[in-house]
Design a protein around this motif. Sequence first.
Motif, short mmCIF file in Angstrom:
data_model
loop_
_atom_site.label_atom_id
_atom_site.label_comp_id
_atom_site.label_asym_id
_atom_site.label_seq_id
_atom_site.Cartn_x
_atom_site.Cartn_y
_atom_site.Cartn_z
N ASP A 131 0.82 -1.21 0.00
CA ASP A 131 0.00 0.00 0.00
C ASP A 131 0.86 1.26 0.00
O ASP A 131 0.47 2.29 -0.56
CB ASP A 131 -0.95 0.01 1.20
N THR A 132 2.03 1.18 0.64
CA THR A 132 2.96 2.31 0.60
C THR A 132 3.43 2.56 -0.83
O THR A 132 3.52 3.71 -1.28
CB THR A 132 4.16 2.04 1.52
N VAL A 133 3.70 1.48 -1.55
CA VAL A 133 4.11 1.60 -2.95
C VAL A 133 2.96 2.17 -3.77
O VAL A 133 3.16 3.05 -4.62
CB VAL A 133 4.57 0.24 -3.51
N ARG A 134 1.74 1.70 -3.51
CA ARG A 134 0.58 2.21 -4.24
C ARG A 134 0.42 3.71 -4.03
O ARG A 134 0.18 4.47 -4.97
CB ARG A 134 -0.70 1.48 -3.80
N LEU A 135 0.57 4.16 -2.78
CA LEU A 135 0.45 5.59 -2.50
C LEU A 135 1.55 6.40 -3.20
O LEU A 135 1.30 7.50 -3.69
CB LEU A 135 0.49 5.83 -0.99
N ALA A 136 2.76 5.84 -3.26
CA ALA A 136 3.85 6.52 -3.97
C ALA A 136 3.54 6.60 -5.47
O ALA A 136 3.80 7.62 -6.10
CB ALA A 136 5.17 5.80 -3.73
N LEU A 137 2.97 5.55 -6.03
CA LEU A 137 2.62 5.56 -7.45
C LEU A 137 1.52 6.58 -7.73
O LEU A 137 1.56 7.25 -8.78
CB LEU A 137 2.18 4.16 -7.90
N ILE A 138 0.59 6.72 -6.81
CA ILE A 138 -0.45 7.73 -6.97
C ILE A 138 0.16 9.13 -6.88
O ILE A 138 -0.14 10.01 -7.68
CB ILE A 138 -1.56 7.54 -5.92
N ARG A 139 1.05 9.32 -5.91
CA ARG A 139 1.68 10.63 -5.70
C ARG A 139 2.48 11.05 -6.94
O ARG A 139 2.45 12.21 -7.35
CB ARG A 139 2.60 10.58 -4.48
N TYR A 140 3.17 10.09 -7.56
CA TYR A 140 3.99 10.41 -8.74
C TYR A 140 3.21 10.25 -10.04
O TYR A 140 3.79 10.35 -11.12
CB TYR A 140 5.23 9.51 -8.78
N ASN A 141 1.92 9.96 -9.95
CA ASN A 141 1.05 9.79 -11.13
C ASN A 141 1.56 8.66 -12.04
O ASN A 141 1.60 8.80 -13.26
CB ASN A 141 0.92 11.11 -11.90
N LEU A 142 1.95 7.54 -11.43
CA LEU A 142 2.48 6.40 -12.17
C LEU A 142 1.57 5.18 -12.10
O LEU A 142 1.96 4.10 -12.56
CB LEU A 142 3.87 6.02 -11.62
N LEU A 143 0.41 5.34 -11.53
CA LEU A 143 -0.47 4.18 -11.33
C LEU A 143 -0.87 3.53 -12.65
O LEU A 143 -1.07 2.32 -12.70
CB LEU A 143 -1.71 4.59 -10.53
N ASP A 144 -0.96 4.31 -13.75
CA ASP A 144 -1.34 3.70 -15.04
C ASP A 144 -0.25 2.80 -15.59
O ASP A 144 -0.52 1.95 -16.42
CB ASP A 144 -1.64 4.74 -16.12
N LEU A 145 0.99 2.97 -15.15
CA LEU A 145 2.08 2.11 -15.63
C LEU A 145 2.09 0.76 -14.92
O LEU A 145 2.71 -0.19 -15.41
CB LEU A 145 3.43 2.79 -15.41
N ALA A 146 1.45 0.68 -13.76
CA ALA A 146 1.45 -0.57 -12.99
C ALA A 146 0.67 -1.63 -13.75
O ALA A 146 -0.38 -1.35 -14.34
CB ALA A 146 0.82 -0.35 -11.62
N PRO A 147 1.18 -2.88 -13.78
CA PRO A 147 0.46 -3.94 -14.48
C PRO A 147 -0.90 -4.17 -13.85
O PRO A 147 -1.05 -4.14 -12.63
CB PRO A 147 1.36 -5.16 -14.33
N ALA A 148 -1.90 -4.37 -14.69
CA ALA A 148 -3.27 -4.61 -14.21
C ALA A 148 -3.37 -6.00 -13.61
O ALA A 148 -2.70 -6.94 -14.05
CB ALA A 148 -4.25 -4.46 -15.35
N LYS A 149 -4.20 -6.12 -12.60
CA LYS A 149 -4.44 -7.43 -12.00
C LYS A 149 -5.28 -8.24 -12.96
O LYS A 149 -6.21 -7.75 -13.57
CB LYS A 149 -5.22 -7.28 -10.69
N SER A 150 -4.96 -9.51 -13.09
CA SER A 150 -5.78 -10.39 -13.92
C SER A 150 -6.42 -11.42 -13.00
O SER A 150 -5.87 -12.46 -12.71
CB SER A 150 -4.93 -11.07 -14.99
N GLU A 151 -7.61 -11.09 -12.54
CA GLU A 151 -8.32 -11.97 -11.62
C GLU A 151 -9.35 -12.82 -12.34
O GLU A 151 -10.16 -13.47 -11.71
CB GLU A 151 -9.01 -11.13 -10.54
#
Length: 116
Positions: free
Chosen positions: A33-53
Amino acid sequence: MAVKLPNAAVLAAHLKSGMDRNQIAARYGAHRDTVRLALIRYNLLDLAPAKSEGPARRITRHLSREMITVQSDRLVILREMVAGDHGGVAIRQLSLPRISMHVAALRERGLDTAAP
């Protein structure tokens, strides 16, 4: 002691190389979750691989006849169950011993599929 995550450029490089949040968190000793918050802060969340559930399943609150199966030694009921501290609903099979009163009531309703 606070966890120090790398800057936006390094995080973007990790994501472009195929790392996911769990792998980045493990590398730097942080919580995902700390990594997720950092990705949101740096506007990098779209680069994260999507979950395939897999395909999304719709959970219904209405029981139907197919959700109860009468077998020779037990009843199997398919029902919603709340799991975890934060809620959430999952559909699970619940296996119960065959009780004569319940079996008789199910037979009257026409739900008994097992031969007597």
